[in-house]
Design a protein around this motif. Structure first.
Motif, mmCIF file in Angstrom:
data_model
loop_
_atom_site.group_PDB
_atom_site.id
_atom_site.type_symbol
_atom_site.label_atom_id
_atom_site.label_comp_id
_atom_site.label_asym_id
_atom_site.label_seq_id
_atom_site.Cartn_x
_atom_site.Cartn_y
_atom_site.Cartn_z
ATOM 1 N N UNK A 81 -9.240 18.410 -8.311
ATOM 2 C CA UNK A 81 -9.555 17.338 -7.376
ATOM 3 C C UNK A 81 -10.549 16.628 -7.970
ATOM 4 N N UNK A 82 -10.638 15.392 -7.553
ATOM 5 C CA UNK A 82 -11.865 14.537 -7.821
ATOM 6 C C UNK A 82 -12.683 14.127 -6.681
ATOM 7 N N UNK A 83 -13.870 14.119 -7.056
ATOM 8 C CA UNK A 83 -14.551 13.574 -5.635
ATOM 9 C C UNK A 83 -15.579 12.591 -6.134
ATOM 10 N N UNK A 84 -16.298 11.690 -5.338
ATOM 11 C CA UNK A 84 -16.814 10.724 -5.452
ATOM 12 C C UNK A 84 -18.437 11.174 -5.790
ATOM 13 N N UNK A 85 -18.990 10.580 -6.783
ATOM 14 C CA UNK A 85 -20.450 11.027 -6.920
ATOM 15 C C UNK A 85 -21.268 9.913 -6.602
ATOM 16 N N UNK A 86 -22.543 9.552 -5.762
ATOM 17 C CA UNK A 86 -23.310 8.360 -5.781
ATOM 18 C C UNK A 86 -24.523 8.912 -5.585
ATOM 19 N N UNK A 87 -25.564 7.822 -5.793
ATOM 20 C CA UNK A 87 -27.014 8.005 -5.551
ATOM 21 C C UNK A 87 -27.048 8.064 -3.992
ATOM 22 N N UNK A 89 -28.821 5.824 -2.264
ATOM 23 C CA UNK A 89 -28.874 4.517 -1.747
ATOM 24 C C UNK A 89 -27.446 3.902 -1.684
ATOM 25 N N UNK A 90 -26.659 4.651 -2.269
ATOM 26 C CA UNK A 90 -25.351 4.052 -2.189
ATOM 27 C C UNK A 90 -24.684 3.773 -0.642
ATOM 28 N N UNK A 91 -23.904 2.666 -0.781
ATOM 29 C CA UNK A 91 -23.319 2.341 0.940
ATOM 30 C C UNK A 91 -22.419 3.866 1.253
ATOM 31 N N UNK A 92 -21.955 4.364 0.642
ATOM 32 C CA UNK A 92 -21.429 5.515 1.029
ATOM 33 C C UNK A 92 -21.928 6.944 0.855
ATOM 34 N N UNK A 93 -23.305 6.881 0.557
ATOM 35 C CA UNK A 93 -23.922 8.164 0.397
ATOM 36 C C UNK A 93 -24.061 9.197 1.540
ATOM 37 N N UNK A 94 -24.018 8.578 2.646
ATOM 38 C CA UNK A 94 -24.229 9.433 4.029
ATOM 39 C C UNK A 94 -22.668 9.918 4.363
ATOM 40 N N UNK A 101 -27.753 1.929 -6.849
ATOM 41 C CA UNK A 101 -27.045 2.026 -5.501
ATOM 42 C C UNK A 101 -25.668 1.249 -5.695
ATOM 43 N N UNK A 102 -25.341 0.227 -6.627
ATOM 44 C CA UNK A 102 -24.023 -0.190 -6.341
ATOM 45 C C UNK A 102 -23.212 0.647 -7.238
ATOM 46 N N UNK A 103 -23.448 1.581 -7.864
ATOM 47 C CA UNK A 103 -22.535 2.233 -8.711
ATOM 48 C C UNK A 103 -22.310 3.674 -8.154
ATOM 49 N N UNK A 104 -20.795 4.162 -8.457
ATOM 50 C CA UNK A 104 -20.553 5.426 -8.164
ATOM 51 C C UNK A 104 -19.611 5.876 -9.376
ATOM 52 N N UNK A 105 -19.377 7.088 -9.298
ATOM 53 C CA UNK A 105 -18.452 7.450 -10.312
ATOM 54 C C UNK A 105 -17.487 8.646 -9.797
ATOM 55 N N UNK A 106 -16.459 8.987 -10.508
ATOM 56 C CA UNK A 106 -15.591 9.981 -10.152
ATOM 57 C C UNK A 106 -16.127 11.398 -10.979
ATOM 58 N N UNK A 107 -16.053 12.622 -10.410
ATOM 59 C CA UNK A 107 -16.237 13.871 -10.773
ATOM 60 C C UNK A 107 -15.416 14.814 -10.184
ATOM 61 N N UNK A 108 -14.906 15.688 -11.141
ATOM 62 C CA UNK A 108 -14.034 16.833 -10.807
ATOM 63 C C UNK A 108 -14.954 17.721 -9.548
ATOM 64 N N UNK A 109 -13.990 18.075 -8.730
ATOM 65 C CA UNK A 109 -14.817 18.908 -7.603
ATOM 66 C C UNK A 109 -15.490 20.282 -8.379
ATOM 67 N N UNK A 110 -14.706 20.655 -9.417
ATOM 68 C CA UNK A 110 -15.056 21.917 -10.091
ATOM 69 C C UNK A 110 -15.801 21.781 -11.085
ATOM 70 N N UNK A 111 -16.624 20.483 -11.610
ATOM 71 C CA UNK A 111 -17.596 20.296 -12.525
ATOM 72 C C UNK A 111 -18.774 20.754 -12.102
ATOM 73 N N UNK A 164 -31.064 13.319 -5.818
ATOM 74 C CA UNK A 164 -30.526 12.961 -4.438
ATOM 75 C C UNK A 164 -29.264 12.759 -4.440
ATOM 76 N N UNK A 165 -28.589 13.052 -5.474
ATOM 77 C CA UNK A 165 -27.172 12.679 -5.799
ATOM 78 C C UNK A 165 -26.271 13.206 -4.634
ATOM 79 N N UNK A 166 -25.125 12.582 -4.168
ATOM 80 C CA UNK A 166 -24.127 13.019 -3.144
ATOM 81 C C UNK A 166 -22.776 13.405 -3.809
ATOM 82 N N UNK A 167 -22.203 14.407 -3.598
ATOM 83 C CA UNK A 167 -20.854 14.635 -3.996
ATOM 84 C C UNK A 167 -19.978 14.648 -2.796
ATOM 85 N N UNK A 168 -18.864 13.633 -2.768
ATOM 86 C CA UNK A 168 -18.293 13.378 -1.429
ATOM 87 C C UNK A 168 -16.862 13.685 -1.633
#
Length: 311
Positions: free
Chosen positions: A163-169, A171-176, A236-246, A255-259
């Motif tokens: 599974x992939x997750x979203x990784x944001x900083x 200040x990203x709009x989806x960080x919360x 703040x304008x960038x996010x990336x995909x990261x494996x759930x298990x990475x 302050x990174x967020x794994x969503x």
């Protein structure tokens, strides 16, 4: 240098007689004499002196004997390094921190007696060529990418959906968000440096973009995960995909967020590839281990490309 001649020389030195060496080697005494004569011609010295008691080493023979024995030991080690069951099982994984690497660690814990050599090749064509040449015994890949059916001598079985997750900083709009749907990602810039067109992971993200209208950017060189995390944390304008298990470690100030991503959850479909005629006994152990321990293929609410190998 003729190793059979060297082996014959060492056998005569051990037995003290040409006839006894011939019996030990299961060849004729004439063959033993011819091998020694050829070796002496190659070296330009006499190795034995015939006596009523048998064969005695000359001074040159005594000097050559330890080297001859070492030559034979090296030859045995060379053969053992490539003989199935005596060399390490060579397995290619797509990266060192993802779910597949975790699977290999689990396999090693379950089978500590299996000697493993884990490496990382670039893409599926390189991996298939390595399997066919015997450079590696198995590889984990997403197959089969569009227009690239596997050769008939390569077998494969799906072993893991990652599974992939979203990784944001921070200040990203989806960080919360506690989770995001794929539709929530439309219009956001997802940065995936290092995606190479024509690779199987390139085909995966092309299909994900086509299916859901996402914006995935592969611009810029890939300087590794640490540089990626630094950029995501500060932009703040960038996010990336990261494996759930990475497994990731970053400075506390990032302050990174794994969503989690839902509706659906994109999964990367890993398959195990091997040559149908590969006799390495540990390969069968590896396949049986994954068949017994890995589950969760095509779970409800997940997405994978249509071309990915079915379970």
């Amino acid at each position: 240098m003729d190793l059979e001649a060297v082996r014959t020389f060492a056998a005569i030195a051990e037995a003290g007689q040409f006839q006894k060496a011939a019996v030990d080697l299961a060849v004729t005494q004439q063959a033993v004499s011819k091998r020694v004569a050829a070796l002496e011609r190659d070296l330009g010295v006499r190795l034995f002196t015939r006596t009523p008691r048998g064969a005695e080493l000359t001074i040159d023979g005594q000097a050559f004997l330890p080297h001859a024995r070492e030559l034979l030991r090296v030859a045995e080690r060379a053969v053992a390094s490539v003989r199935a069951g005596h060399r390490a099982l060579r397995v290619d994984v797509i990266n060192s921190r993802g779910a597949v690497s975790g699977l290999m660690r689990d396999f090693h814990r379950a089978h500590p007696d299996v000697d493993l050599d884990v490496l990382m090749l670039f893409e599926i064509e390189t991996a298939v060529a390595a399997i066919r040449s015997g450079t590696v015994d198995a590889s984990f890949r997403a197959v089969a990418a569009p227009g690239r059916p596997l050769p008939e001598d390569i077998a494969s079985v799906r072993v893991l959906d990652e599974p992939l997750q979203l990784l944001t900083g921070p200040a990203h709009a989806l960080a919360g968000a506690r989770s995001v749907t794929v539709a929530d990602l439309v219009g956001h810039r997802i940065w995936m440096p290092g995606i190479v067109p024509g690779t199987e992971w390139g085909a995966y993200y092309d299909d994900l973009v086509a299916a859901y209208g996402l914006t995935i950017e592969a611009t810029g060189p890939n300087f590794g995960s640490d540089a990626l995390l630094d950029t995501i944390a500060d932009t703040p304008a960038l996010a990336t995909f990261m494996s759930e298990q990475t497994r990731l470690v970053w400075p506390a100030g990032h302050g990174l967020r794994r969503i989690p991503v839902t509706d659906p959850t994109p999964v990367y479909p890993h398959s195990l590839l091997w040559h149908r005629d590969n006799p390495h006994p540990a390969l069968a152990t590896l396949r049986a281990h994954f068949a017994a321990t890995v589950t969760g293929h095509d779970a409800p609410g997940t997405w994978r490309p249509e071309w990915a190998l079915p379970r």
